[in-house]
Enzyme design. Structure first.
Site, mmCIF file in Angstrom:
data_model
loop_
_atom_site.group_PDB
_atom_site.id
_atom_site.type_symbol
_atom_site.label_atom_id
_atom_site.label_comp_id
_atom_site.label_asym_id
_atom_site.label_seq_id
_atom_site.Cartn_x
_atom_site.Cartn_y
_atom_site.Cartn_z
ATOM 1 N N LYS A 22 0.820 -1.215 0.000
ATOM 2 C CA LYS A 22 0.000 0.000 0.000
ATOM 3 C C LYS A 22 0.860 1.273 0.000
ATOM 4 O O LYS A 22 2.076 1.213 0.204
ATOM 5 C CB LYS A 22 -0.931 -0.047 1.217
ATOM 6 C CG LYS A 22 -1.960 -1.193 1.149
ATOM 7 C CD LYS A 22 -2.941 -1.138 2.330
ATOM 8 C CE LYS A 22 -3.974 -2.254 2.249
ATOM 9 N NZ LYS A 22 -4.991 -2.150 3.348
ATOM 10 N N TYR B 203 -12.483 -2.300 -3.541
ATOM 11 C CA TYR B 203 -12.991 -2.347 -2.157
ATOM 12 C C TYR B 203 -14.515 -2.245 -2.099
ATOM 13 O O TYR B 203 -15.060 -1.872 -1.053
ATOM 14 C CB TYR B 203 -12.334 -1.257 -1.320
ATOM 15 C CG TYR B 203 -10.940 -1.626 -0.843
ATOM 16 C CD1 TYR B 203 -10.721 -2.719 0.009
ATOM 17 C CD2 TYR B 203 -9.828 -0.885 -1.223
ATOM 18 C CE1 TYR B 203 -9.450 -3.056 0.458
ATOM 19 C CE2 TYR B 203 -8.549 -1.222 -0.776
ATOM 20 C CZ TYR B 203 -8.371 -2.309 0.066
ATOM 21 O OH TYR B 203 -7.114 -2.637 0.513
ATOM 22 N N ARG C 209 -2.197 -14.384 4.573
ATOM 23 C CA ARG C 209 -2.964 -13.727 5.635
ATOM 24 C C ARG C 209 -2.216 -13.839 6.973
ATOM 25 O O ARG C 209 -2.196 -12.907 7.766
ATOM 26 C CB ARG C 209 -4.367 -14.336 5.776
ATOM 27 C CG ARG C 209 -5.299 -14.149 4.580
ATOM 28 C CD ARG C 209 -5.764 -12.747 4.354
ATOM 29 N NE ARG C 209 -6.441 -12.157 5.486
ATOM 30 C CZ ARG C 209 -7.145 -11.017 5.422
ATOM 31 N NH1 ARG C 209 -7.253 -10.353 4.257
ATOM 32 N NH2 ARG C 209 -7.712 -10.514 6.487
ATOM 33 N N ARG D 120 2.425 -6.511 9.279
ATOM 34 C CA ARG D 120 1.730 -5.361 9.877
ATOM 35 C C ARG D 120 2.312 -5.006 11.247
ATOM 36 O O ARG D 120 2.393 -3.833 11.600
ATOM 37 C CB ARG D 120 0.234 -5.643 9.922
ATOM 38 C CG ARG D 120 -0.403 -5.470 8.521
ATOM 39 C CD ARG D 120 -1.771 -6.056 8.444
ATOM 40 N NE ARG D 120 -2.511 -5.614 7.262
ATOM 41 C CZ ARG D 120 -3.655 -6.158 6.872
ATOM 42 N NH1 ARG D 120 -4.197 -7.160 7.565
ATOM 43 N NH2 ARG D 120 -4.267 -5.723 5.797
ATOM 44 N N ASN E 235 -2.122 0.206 6.709
ATOM 45 C CA ASN E 235 -1.590 -1.031 7.289
ATOM 46 C C ASN E 235 -0.737 -1.851 6.311
ATOM 47 O O ASN E 235 -0.674 -3.072 6.395
ATOM 48 C CB ASN E 235 -2.730 -1.852 7.912
ATOM 49 C CG ASN E 235 -3.788 -2.219 6.902
ATOM 50 O OD1 ASN E 235 -3.663 -1.907 5.729
ATOM 51 N ND2 ASN E 235 -4.825 -2.906 7.345
ATOM 52 N N HIS F 197 -2.215 -5.508 1.518
ATOM 53 C CA HIS F 197 -3.492 -6.213 1.300
ATOM 54 C C HIS F 197 -3.174 -7.643 0.897
ATOM 55 O O HIS F 197 -2.209 -7.886 0.177
ATOM 56 C CB HIS F 197 -4.285 -5.557 0.153
ATOM 57 C CG HIS F 197 -5.399 -6.444 -0.337
ATOM 58 N ND1 HIS F 197 -6.633 -6.484 0.262
ATOM 59 C CD2 HIS F 197 -5.435 -7.380 -1.329
ATOM 60 C CE1 HIS F 197 -7.382 -7.398 -0.349
ATOM 61 N NE2 HIS F 197 -6.682 -7.954 -1.317
ATOM 62 N N GLU G 261 -9.395 -10.748 -7.895
ATOM 63 C CA GLU G 261 -8.497 -9.615 -7.662
ATOM 64 C C GLU G 261 -7.303 -9.669 -8.616
ATOM 65 O O GLU G 261 -6.889 -8.639 -9.163
ATOM 66 C CB GLU G 261 -8.042 -9.612 -6.202
ATOM 67 C CG GLU G 261 -9.189 -9.299 -5.234
ATOM 68 C CD GLU G 261 -8.828 -9.416 -3.761
ATOM 69 O OE1 GLU G 261 -9.707 -9.157 -2.922
ATOM 70 O OE2 GLU G 261 -7.669 -9.773 -3.439
#
Ligand code: ADP
Ligand code: MG
Length: 140
Positions: free
Chosen positions: A11, A51, A87, A104, A114, A117, A128
């Site tokens: 990000k 999103y 994840r 993170r 954060n 993604h 995606e």
């Protein structure tokens, strides 16, 4: 568990702080392979589509303006159980709750900014990836 692919974004808070290499090192150390990668400026329309599931949430405007505030790096990651694995490597959405050693926990500034993604299911990973990559730009 077969090899699978997941979609990742580094990000704007990561690109702004020159952390793309540091984040990629954590990804690679976890055994995930970066098989597609491109640095882009996300448009407002792309951010809103991406999103869309959060469009009724109070933070939607903040989220889309953050995601368009600077360059991002879109990635396709490949590995055993890649969706769940990434994840885990990312850590909890709120860095204050993220486990030690996660991306993170190491790098994120706040619940909004954060750092990364990662897709939350194999089905969403496919959608995606297709939003940002052509098959020929993924080299496994
Ligand atoms: P994740 O990215 O861990 O899957 P969510 O899907 O719940 O988390 O949220 C998507 C993104 O929206 C988060 O990564 C974060 O950038 C932003 N976000 C989530 N919750 C908040 C919040 N309470 N305030 C501001 N931004 C948020
Ligand atoms: Mg999510």
């Amino acid at each position: 568990m077969a090899t699978e692919r997941t979609f990742s974004i580094l990000k704007p808070d990561a690109t702004r702080r020159n952390l793309t290499g540091a984040v990629n090192a954590v990804i690679e150390e976890a055994g995930l392979r970066i098989v597609g990668q491109r640095r882009i400026r996300m448009s407002q329309a792309q951010a809103e589509t991406f999103y869309e599931v959060h469009k009724e949430r109070p933070f939607f405007g903040e989220l889309t303006s953050f995601m368009t505030s600077g360059p991002v790096v879109v990635q396709v990651l490949e590995g055993e159980n890649a969706v769940a694995k990434y994840r885990e490597v990312m850590g909890a959405t709120n860095p204050a709750q993220a486990a030690d050693g996660t991306i993170r926990k190491k790098f994120a500034e706040s619940v909004g900014e954060n750092t990364v993604h990662g897709s939350d299911s194999a089905e969403n990973a496919k959608l995606e990836i297709a939003q940002f990559f052509q098959d020929s730009d993924i080299v496994g």
